[in-house]
Design an enzyme around this catalytic site. Sequence first.
Site, mmCIF file in Angstrom:
data_model
loop_
_atom_site.group_PDB
_atom_site.id
_atom_site.type_symbol
_atom_site.label_atom_id
_atom_site.label_comp_id
_atom_site.label_asym_id
_atom_site.label_seq_id
_atom_site.Cartn_x
_atom_site.Cartn_y
_atom_site.Cartn_z
ATOM 1 N N TYR A 52 0.818 -1.217 0.000
ATOM 2 C CA TYR A 52 0.000 0.000 0.000
ATOM 3 C C TYR A 52 0.850 1.263 0.000
ATOM 4 O O TYR A 52 0.417 2.297 -0.525
ATOM 5 C CB TYR A 52 -0.992 -0.030 1.166
ATOM 6 C CG TYR A 52 -2.178 -0.905 0.849
ATOM 7 C CD1 TYR A 52 -3.236 -0.418 0.085
ATOM 8 C CD2 TYR A 52 -2.222 -2.231 1.260
ATOM 9 C CE1 TYR A 52 -4.311 -1.229 -0.244
ATOM 10 C CE2 TYR A 52 -3.295 -3.050 0.940
ATOM 11 C CZ TYR A 52 -4.338 -2.539 0.182
ATOM 12 O OH TYR A 52 -5.399 -3.352 -0.153
ATOM 13 N N ASP A 93 -8.178 6.215 -4.866
ATOM 14 C CA ASP A 93 -7.336 7.389 -5.107
ATOM 15 C C ASP A 93 -8.145 8.666 -4.904
ATOM 16 O O ASP A 93 -9.369 8.633 -4.729
ATOM 17 C CB ASP A 93 -6.718 7.340 -6.522
ATOM 18 C CG ASP A 93 -7.765 7.382 -7.632
ATOM 19 O OD1 ASP A 93 -8.502 8.382 -7.717
ATOM 20 O OD2 ASP A 93 -7.834 6.425 -8.434
ATOM 21 N N HIS A 108 -15.203 2.249 -1.311
ATOM 22 C CA HIS A 108 -14.140 1.343 -0.884
ATOM 23 C C HIS A 108 -13.069 2.047 -0.060
ATOM 24 O O HIS A 108 -11.964 1.533 0.097
ATOM 25 C CB HIS A 108 -13.504 0.668 -2.108
ATOM 26 C CG HIS A 108 -14.422 -0.294 -2.786
ATOM 27 N ND1 HIS A 108 -14.263 -0.696 -4.097
ATOM 28 C CD2 HIS A 108 -15.527 -0.941 -2.332
ATOM 29 C CE1 HIS A 108 -15.224 -1.541 -4.420
ATOM 30 N NE2 HIS A 108 -16.003 -1.694 -3.373
ATOM 31 N N CYS A 138 -4.453 7.782 19.777
ATOM 32 C CA CYS A 138 -4.340 6.973 20.995
ATOM 33 C C CYS A 138 -2.909 6.572 21.328
ATOM 34 O O CYS A 138 -2.652 6.036 22.418
ATOM 35 C CB CYS A 138 -5.211 5.722 20.883
ATOM 36 S SG CYS A 138 -4.602 4.470 19.719
ATOM 37 N N ASN A 201 -16.416 2.390 -21.144
ATOM 38 C CA ASN A 201 -15.378 1.502 -20.666
ATOM 39 C C ASN A 201 -14.314 1.289 -21.714
ATOM 40 O O ASN A 201 -14.564 1.434 -22.919
ATOM 41 C CB ASN A 201 -15.955 0.143 -20.274
ATOM 42 C CG ASN A 201 -16.303 0.054 -18.803
ATOM 43 O OD1 ASN A 201 -15.712 0.743 -17.974
ATOM 44 N ND2 ASN A 201 -17.268 -0.777 -18.474
#
Length: 230
Positions: A52, A93, A108, A138, A201
């Site tokens: 990621y 994004d 998502h 935290c 598409n």
Amino acid sequence: MNVFVLTGAGISAESGLGTFRDPGGLWRRFDPMRLATPEAFAREPEEVHAFYNLRRQGVREAAPNAAHAALARLEEGLAACGGRLFLCTQNVDDLHERAGSRAVTHMHGELMRARCAACGRGRPWAEDLSVDTACPACGRRGGMRPDVVWFGEVPLHLDAIAAALDAADLFVAIGTSGAVYPAAGFVARARATGIPTHEINLAPSDTAGTFEAATRAVPAFVAELLKDPG
């Protein structure tokens, strides 16, 4: 006129971001069960973070393309006529926002955000994450993760998406394979209500339609729609 637009990886592909299920796509090169599940993060957090972090770097280096800009114009143009664009994206994004879109529903999640698995607090995050990253809220280490929806997790904002679909006068899908639920069922819901549907598409999707490169087709489609926005 109320227009519901669903975008997928294909709209960002021309900005240089990888798609998923096409030849050479991300899931052809990486195993999603090793990289995009809560179990994978618990088992191999360093590997998940490395994947990621690489994707986040790609987003930072990418720029919105003409299709993103056209949808920002559509949002503004519909609002000026008393209408509304509901822009729902499967993408994590931020290219829609950087192109000028003000209201984007990320079903998502968002790669440029991070969330703490311990306290649940999320926040904008453009830098790398690691197992040593401390949660600013935290202070816990090891639980900071991309604020995205992984396989096995429930997509976000489903009630708002359903309401927007039911209120739409036109449904448009751009750059999405039509292969993943619940997004794959959006066009069926739109057709069931009797509203027109349109698809743009790079290749035929599972739900079929008209197929053109997004950077060519989307600006032309938006310009035509804004001539008579109803």
